[in-house]
Motif scaffolding. Structure first.
Motif, PDB file in Angstrom:
ATOM      1  N   GLU A   1       0.881  -1.775  -0.086  1.00  0.00           N
ATOM      2  CA  GLU A   1       0.086   0.161  -0.310  1.00  0.00           C
ATOM      3  C   GLU A   1       0.645   1.176  -0.172  1.00  0.00           C
ATOM      4  OE1 GLU A   1      -3.829   1.827   2.390  1.00  0.00           O
ATOM      5  OE2 GLU A   1      -2.618   0.417   3.603  1.00  0.00           O
ATOM      6  N   VAL A   2       2.084   0.952   1.015  1.00  0.00           N
ATOM      7  CA  VAL A   2       3.227   2.567   0.359  1.00  0.00           C
ATOM      8  C   VAL A   2       3.882   2.142   0.011  1.00  0.00           C
ATOM      9  CG1 VAL A   2       4.403   3.651   2.692  1.00  0.00           C
ATOM     10  CG2 VAL A   2       2.629   2.437   3.033  1.00  0.00           C
ATOM     11  N   GLY A   3       4.030   1.271  -0.864  1.00  0.00           N
ATOM     12  CA  GLY A   3       5.029   1.097  -2.175  1.00  0.00           C
ATOM     13  C   GLY A   3       6.686   1.272  -1.565  1.00  0.00           C
ATOM     14  N   VAL A   4       6.908  -0.199  -0.816  1.00  0.00           N
ATOM     15  CA  VAL A   4       7.898   0.250   0.109  1.00  0.00           C
ATOM     16  C   VAL A   4       8.335  -1.236   0.026  1.00  0.00           C
ATOM     17  CG1 VAL A   4       8.107   2.065   1.289  1.00  0.00           C
ATOM     18  CG2 VAL A   4       7.752   0.772   2.438  1.00  0.00           C
ATOM     19  N   VAL A   5       9.683  -1.637   0.197  1.00  0.00           N
ATOM     20  CA  VAL A   5       9.559  -2.862   0.871  1.00  0.00           C
ATOM     21  C   VAL A   5       9.902  -2.567   2.136  1.00  0.00           C
ATOM     22  CG1 VAL A   5      11.005  -3.705  -1.676  1.00  0.00           C
ATOM     23  CG2 VAL A   5      12.557  -2.531  -0.453  1.00  0.00           C
ATOM     24  N   ASP A   6      10.495  -4.204   3.057  1.00  0.00           N
ATOM     25  CA  ASP A   6      10.595  -3.945   4.136  1.00  0.00           C
ATOM     26  C   ASP A   6      12.074  -3.272   4.104  1.00  0.00           C
ATOM     27  OD1 ASP A   6       9.637  -4.763   7.152  1.00  0.00           O
ATOM     28  OD2 ASP A   6      11.928  -5.789   6.519  1.00  0.00           O
ATOM     29  N   SER A   7      12.252  -2.240   5.313  1.00  0.00           N
ATOM     30  CA  SER A   7      13.706  -1.820   5.753  1.00  0.00           C
ATOM     31  C   SER A   7      14.570  -2.742   7.127  1.00  0.00           C
ATOM     32  CB  SER A   7      13.287  -0.217   7.208  1.00  0.00           C
ATOM     33  OG  SER A   7      12.308  -1.336   7.638  1.00  0.00           O
ATOM     34  N   GLY A   8      13.700  -3.993   7.278  1.00  0.00           N
ATOM     35  CA  GLY A   8      15.335  -4.509   7.829  1.00  0.00           C
ATOM     36  C   GLY A   8      15.401  -5.446   6.913  1.00  0.00           C
ATOM     37  N   GLY A   9      14.522  -6.231   6.113  1.00  0.00           N
ATOM     38  CA  GLY A   9      15.233  -6.599   4.591  1.00  0.00           C
ATOM     39  C   GLY A   9      16.625  -5.896   3.934  1.00  0.00           C
ATOM     40  N   GLN A  10      16.075  -5.067   3.913  1.00  0.00           N
ATOM     41  CA  GLN A  10      16.865  -3.732   3.008  1.00  0.00           C
ATOM     42  C   GLN A  10      17.979  -3.901   3.298  1.00  0.00           C
ATOM     43  OE1 GLN A  10      16.759  -2.212  -0.376  1.00  0.00           O
ATOM     44  NE2 GLN A  10      18.495  -2.802   0.445  1.00  0.00           N
ATOM     45  N   GLY A  11      18.675  -4.049   4.833  1.00  0.00           N
ATOM     46  CA  GLY A  11      19.469  -3.811   6.034  1.00  0.00           C
ATOM     47  C   GLY A  11      20.078  -4.014   5.347  1.00  0.00           C
ATOM     48  N   LEU A  12      19.748  -6.178   5.834  1.00  0.00           N
ATOM     49  CA  LEU A  12      20.201  -7.664   5.575  1.00  0.00           C
ATOM     50  C   LEU A  12      21.247  -7.306   4.021  1.00  0.00           C
ATOM     51  CD1 LEU A  12      21.074 -10.189   6.921  1.00  0.00           C
ATOM     52  CD2 LEU A  12      19.068 -10.870   6.212  1.00  0.00           C
ATOM     53  N   VAL A  13      20.127  -6.880   3.188  1.00  0.00           N
ATOM     54  CA  VAL A  13      21.072  -7.502   1.807  1.00  0.00           C
ATOM     55  C   VAL A  13      21.836  -6.435   1.751  1.00  0.00           C
ATOM     56  CG1 VAL A  13      20.008  -6.476  -0.514  1.00  0.00           C
ATOM     57  CG2 VAL A  13      18.297  -7.699   0.643  1.00  0.00           C
ATOM     58  N   THR A  14      21.553  -4.719   2.500  1.00  0.00           N
ATOM     59  CA  THR A  14      22.789  -4.170   2.620  1.00  0.00           C
ATOM     60  C   THR A  14      24.442  -4.640   3.066  1.00  0.00           C
ATOM     61  OG1 THR A  14      21.748  -2.185   2.284  1.00  0.00           O
ATOM     62  CG2 THR A  14      23.659  -2.421   2.965  1.00  0.00           C
ATOM     63  N   ILE A  15      24.343  -5.461   4.123  1.00  0.00           N
ATOM     64  CA  ILE A  15      25.500  -6.229   4.821  1.00  0.00           C
ATOM     65  C   ILE A  15      25.570  -7.273   3.685  1.00  0.00           C
ATOM     66  CG2 ILE A  15      26.259  -7.840   6.686  1.00  0.00           C
ATOM     67  CD1 ILE A  15      23.596  -6.267   8.614  1.00  0.00           C
ATOM     68  N   TYR A  16      24.597  -8.301   2.876  1.00  0.00           N
ATOM     69  CA  TYR A  16      25.142  -9.018   2.578  1.00  0.00           C
ATOM     70  C   TYR A  16      26.126  -8.144   1.313  1.00  0.00           C
ATOM     71  CZ  TYR A  16      22.457 -13.186   5.044  1.00  0.00           C
ATOM     72  OH  TYR A  16      21.604 -13.232   5.894  1.00  0.00           O
ATOM     73  N   GLU A  17      25.553  -7.371   0.730  1.00  0.00           N
ATOM     74  CA  GLU A  17      26.265  -6.729  -0.186  1.00  0.00           C
ATOM     75  C   GLU A  17      27.633  -6.701  -0.443  1.00  0.00           C
ATOM     76  OE1 GLU A  17      22.697  -4.222  -2.888  1.00  0.00           O
ATOM     77  OE2 GLU A  17      24.237  -3.136  -1.674  1.00  0.00           O
ATOM     78  N   GLY A  18      27.832  -5.754   0.741  1.00  0.00           N
ATOM     79  CA  GLY A  18      29.182  -5.835   1.787  1.00  0.00           C
ATOM     80  C   GLY A  18      29.941  -6.991   1.936  1.00  0.00           C
ATOM     81  N   PHE A  19      29.632  -7.994   2.569  1.00  0.00           N
ATOM     82  CA  PHE A  19      29.942  -9.418   2.595  1.00  0.00           C
ATOM     83  C   PHE A  19      30.534  -9.713   1.647  1.00  0.00           C
ATOM     84  CE2 PHE A  19      27.919 -11.438   6.968  1.00  0.00           C
ATOM     85  CZ  PHE A  19      28.617 -10.368   7.446  1.00  0.00           C
ATOM     86  N   LEU A  20      29.696 -10.031   0.005  1.00  0.00           N
ATOM     87  CA  LEU A  20      30.202 -10.070  -0.913  1.00  0.00           C
ATOM     88  C   LEU A  20      31.989  -9.319  -1.097  1.00  0.00           C
ATOM     89  CD1 LEU A  20      30.081 -12.202  -3.875  1.00  0.00           C
ATOM     90  CD2 LEU A  20      28.299 -10.716  -4.256  1.00  0.00           C
ATOM     91  N   ALA A  21      30.843  -7.896  -1.594  1.00  0.00           N
ATOM     92  CA  ALA A  21      32.284  -7.293  -2.122  1.00  0.00           C
ATOM     93  C   ALA A  21      33.804  -7.717  -1.433  1.00  0.00           C
ATOM     94  CB  ALA A  21      31.587  -5.354  -1.990  1.00  0.00           C
ATOM     95  N   SER A  22      33.909  -7.552   0.064  1.00  0.00           N
ATOM     96  CA  SER A  22      34.937  -8.426   0.971  1.00  0.00           C
ATOM     97  C   SER A  22      35.913  -9.345   0.122  1.00  0.00           C
ATOM     98  CB  SER A  22      34.781  -8.475   2.465  1.00  0.00           C
ATOM     99  OG  SER A  22      35.590  -8.493   2.284  1.00  0.00           O
ATOM    100  N   LEU A  23      34.641  -9.904  -0.496  1.00  0.00           N
ATOM    101  CA  LEU A  23      35.596 -11.833  -0.916  1.00  0.00           C
ATOM    102  C   LEU A  23      36.182 -11.636  -2.244  1.00  0.00           C
ATOM    103  CD1 LEU A  23      32.349 -13.916   0.164  1.00  0.00           C
ATOM    104  CD2 LEU A  23      34.346 -14.094   0.855  1.00  0.00           C
ATOM    105  N   LYS A  24      35.275 -10.395  -2.633  1.00  0.00           N
ATOM    106  CA  LYS A  24      35.139 -10.273  -4.242  1.00  0.00           C
ATOM    107  C   LYS A  24      36.533  -9.490  -4.793  1.00  0.00           C
ATOM    108  CE  LYS A  24      32.389 -10.608  -7.579  1.00  0.00           C
ATOM    109  NZ  LYS A  24      31.306 -10.346  -8.251  1.00  0.00           N
ATOM    110  N   GLY A  25      36.905  -8.665  -3.039  1.00  0.00           N
ATOM    111  CA  GLY A  25      37.631  -7.549  -3.392  1.00  0.00           C
ATOM    112  C   GLY A  25      37.600  -5.920  -4.357  1.00  0.00           C
TER     113      GLY A  25
END
Length: 553
Positions: free
Chosen positions: A180-204
């Motif tokens: 209704e509001v037109g957003v995704v879950d904020s906590g889920g977005q936070g976890l995705v952001t952390i995982y993005e950092g994890f992957l970037a670190s692994l790939k250098g």
């Protein structure tokens, strides 16, 4: 190909995950469903993650289970808000799943993610799908399936992130209010952001540098100092004793020979202290750091130009002054039979709660949820055999429960979700009852209170069928938006119309910091004329964010 994940590599993943979350905290805050000026999921997760990364930094071992345990401990004690607590439980389970392991294979990593999900779901009384829990669960499920055939940890993490992003996009289909509001879950977005950092670190790979305005940096410096001042540690526990602030005015000759790179500069400074903040533009770099040897830090900065606006303060002396009276006590005071620990924002509300019997009032609320550590420290400060905690905010309940599990003594959480509920609960307390009976009676009393809140909208949106314009006021009754108007007082009138019934007898008004006495008097006159059978009580709460907090009984 990475077939084994060791502690040092995982520590780097944590560091970059935390760094990336810091960069995106405000974006995540903006995903708050309600358009109120307190969307704090990104802030809470950022502060929780920063605490976890801080513990990891202390670990010298390359043993991955030791690094994971430190990370889990830091997250646990630093957890703020429901999102921070759930994040701490995800990595608490992760750490439990890899106990005694020196390195992880792809299968081990996948099982650790799954272990984290199981622990987090158990920690939540009523798990809701379409949240961070769902994103973590879906990503872990893919990890377990992929690990059966994929041995490369980098590829596995790519699959985890891909599924986490896909799951995040699906959250509006699971939670209608998100759609209704037109957003995704904020906590889920936070976890995705952390995982993005994890992957970037692994790939250098490098992620965008931390970009923050000087004004925001000043706010963060103040937050660091406030945190230090509020800590209940011994002065001797301060590892880096000098608060060091300075600016470097770039010298073209020096930077020609030694080009300035903000990320490299930050990394070099991080080896000399903590609480590091760096802001740079084309002419100047501003630095705040807590260091043990300030001269070394200044020398690093001087490589790029001339030092200006230097300030160095001895934090051990400052801290001793702050907690000096506590440190003078040679023997601990005898424990009281009962204590009540509660949470509030606003000097008037704090005074009111103390007058009703609260032992310790933690400063916090919508814009700054106290951490598990903050609540644990308050429990210790209360110094009682039996302690009742009143969170007064739905986003603080889980952190309070987590603190209750960690703390020594008999601790019970009365899950009050608003200040009026907290006031009602305190009034129901009786020192002659045992703690479980008190909890039951206080919880029932809190549930009898109807809460109203008036605040302003930070964006245009539509929720529960009500169109809300940015800057207009909203009337919220027990968590649901019931009225909106461009006029503050008119919004209160519309809200009261929704809240007050013929069975109600008392209306209590807590005046916010932005409400003038004249406006309040006009409102009270209207209420007394319109609702003749209602007794009106008024207190100056001096609370931020909410112009009015209303209690109807």
């Amino acid at each position: 190909m990475v077939r084994a994940l060791d502690g040092k590599t995982f520590a780097q993943m944590v560091r970059l995950g935390a760094h990336h979350l810091t960069n995106n905290a405000k974006k995540i805050d903006a995903l708050n469903v309600f358009p109120v000026p307190d969307g704090d999921t990104g802030t809470n997760m950022n502060l929780s993650m920063t605490s976890g990364a801080g513990e990891v930094k202390k670990v010298k071992s390359g043993h991955i289970s030791e690094v994971a345990n430190a990370f889990a401990k830091g997250l646990l004690m630093g957890a703020r808000g429901n999102s921070g607590v759930i994040l701490s439980q995800l990595f608490r389970g992760f750490a439990k799943g890899i106990e005694n392991k020196q390195t992880l294979s792809a299968v081990d990593l996948a099982n650790a993610f799954e272990s984290g999900v199981k622990t987090a779901y158990k920690a939540v009384m009523k798990p809701v799908e379409g949240t961070i829990l769902t994103v973590a669960k879906d990503a872990a499920s893919v990890a377990v399936k992929q690990a059966k055939k994929e041995k490369d940890i980098v590829v596995l993490m790519e699959n985890v992130l891909t599924e986490a992003k896909a799951s995040l996009k699906r959250t509006p289909n699971l939670l209608p209010v998100l759609k209704e509001v037109g957003v995704v879950d904020s906590g889920g977005q936070g976890l995705v952001t952390i995982y993005e950092g994890f992957l970037a670190s692994l790939k250098g790979e490098e992620l965008p540098a931390y970009d923050v305005s000087e004004e925001k940096m000043d706010e963060m410096v103040n937050a660091e100092h406030h945190k230090l001042a509020q800590d209940f540690m011994d002065t001797s526990d301060i590892e880096f004793g000098y608060c060091t602030e300075f600016m470097v005015k770039f010298d073209q000759e020096k930077t020609a020979k030694n080009p300035f790179n903000e990320e490299a500069f930050r990394n070099e400074l991080s080896e000399h202290g903590d609480s590091l903040l760096v802001v740079a533009d084309d002419e100047i770099v501003k630095v705040h750091v807590h260091a043990e040897y300030p001269g070394n830090v200044l020398t690093i900065g001087q490589q790029y130009g001339s030092l200006i606006n230097m300030k160095i303060e001895n934090m051990r002396e400052q801290h001793t002054a702050i907690v000096g009276e506590k440190e003078k006590k040679s023997t601990p005071a005898a424990k009281e039979e009962y204590a009540i620990v509660t949470v509030a924002m606003g000097s008037g509300i704090k005074t009111l709660l103390e007058s009703l019997g609260a032992t310790v009032v933690i400063e916090g609320g919508q814009t700054m949820n106290p951490s598990t550590q903050d609540i644990t420290d308050a429990i210790n400060q209360a110094n009682a055999k039996n302690i009742l905690i009143l969170p007064n905010n739905k986003n603080i309940v889980m952190a309070a429960e987590q603190a209750g599990e960690i703390a020594e003594g008999n601790v019970q959480v009365v899950p009050t979700k608003t200040i009026p509920q907290g006031i009602g609960a305190i009034l129901a307390f009786h020192p002659e009852r045992d703690i479980k009976a008190n909890k039951k009676m206080m919880e029932e009393a809190g549930e009898q209170v109807k809460t109203g809140q008036v605040t302003y909208a930070v964006r245009d949106t539509k929720i529960d069928g009500i169109a809300i314009e940015k800057g207009s006021f909203m009337g919220i009754a027990d968590g649901k938006i019931k009225a909106t108007n461009k006029d503050k007082t008119e919004t209160v009138k519309l809200l009261l119309k929704e809240m007050i019934t013929e069975d109600d007898e008392i209306l209590t008004i807590l005046q916010g910091e932005d409400v003038s006495d004249a406006d309040l008097e006009s409102l009270v006159n209207y209420i007394e004329a319109t609702y003749e059978d209602i007794e009106v009580e008024v207190h100056n709460g001096n609370q931020p964010i909410y112009s009015y907090i209303l209690s109807v009984e």
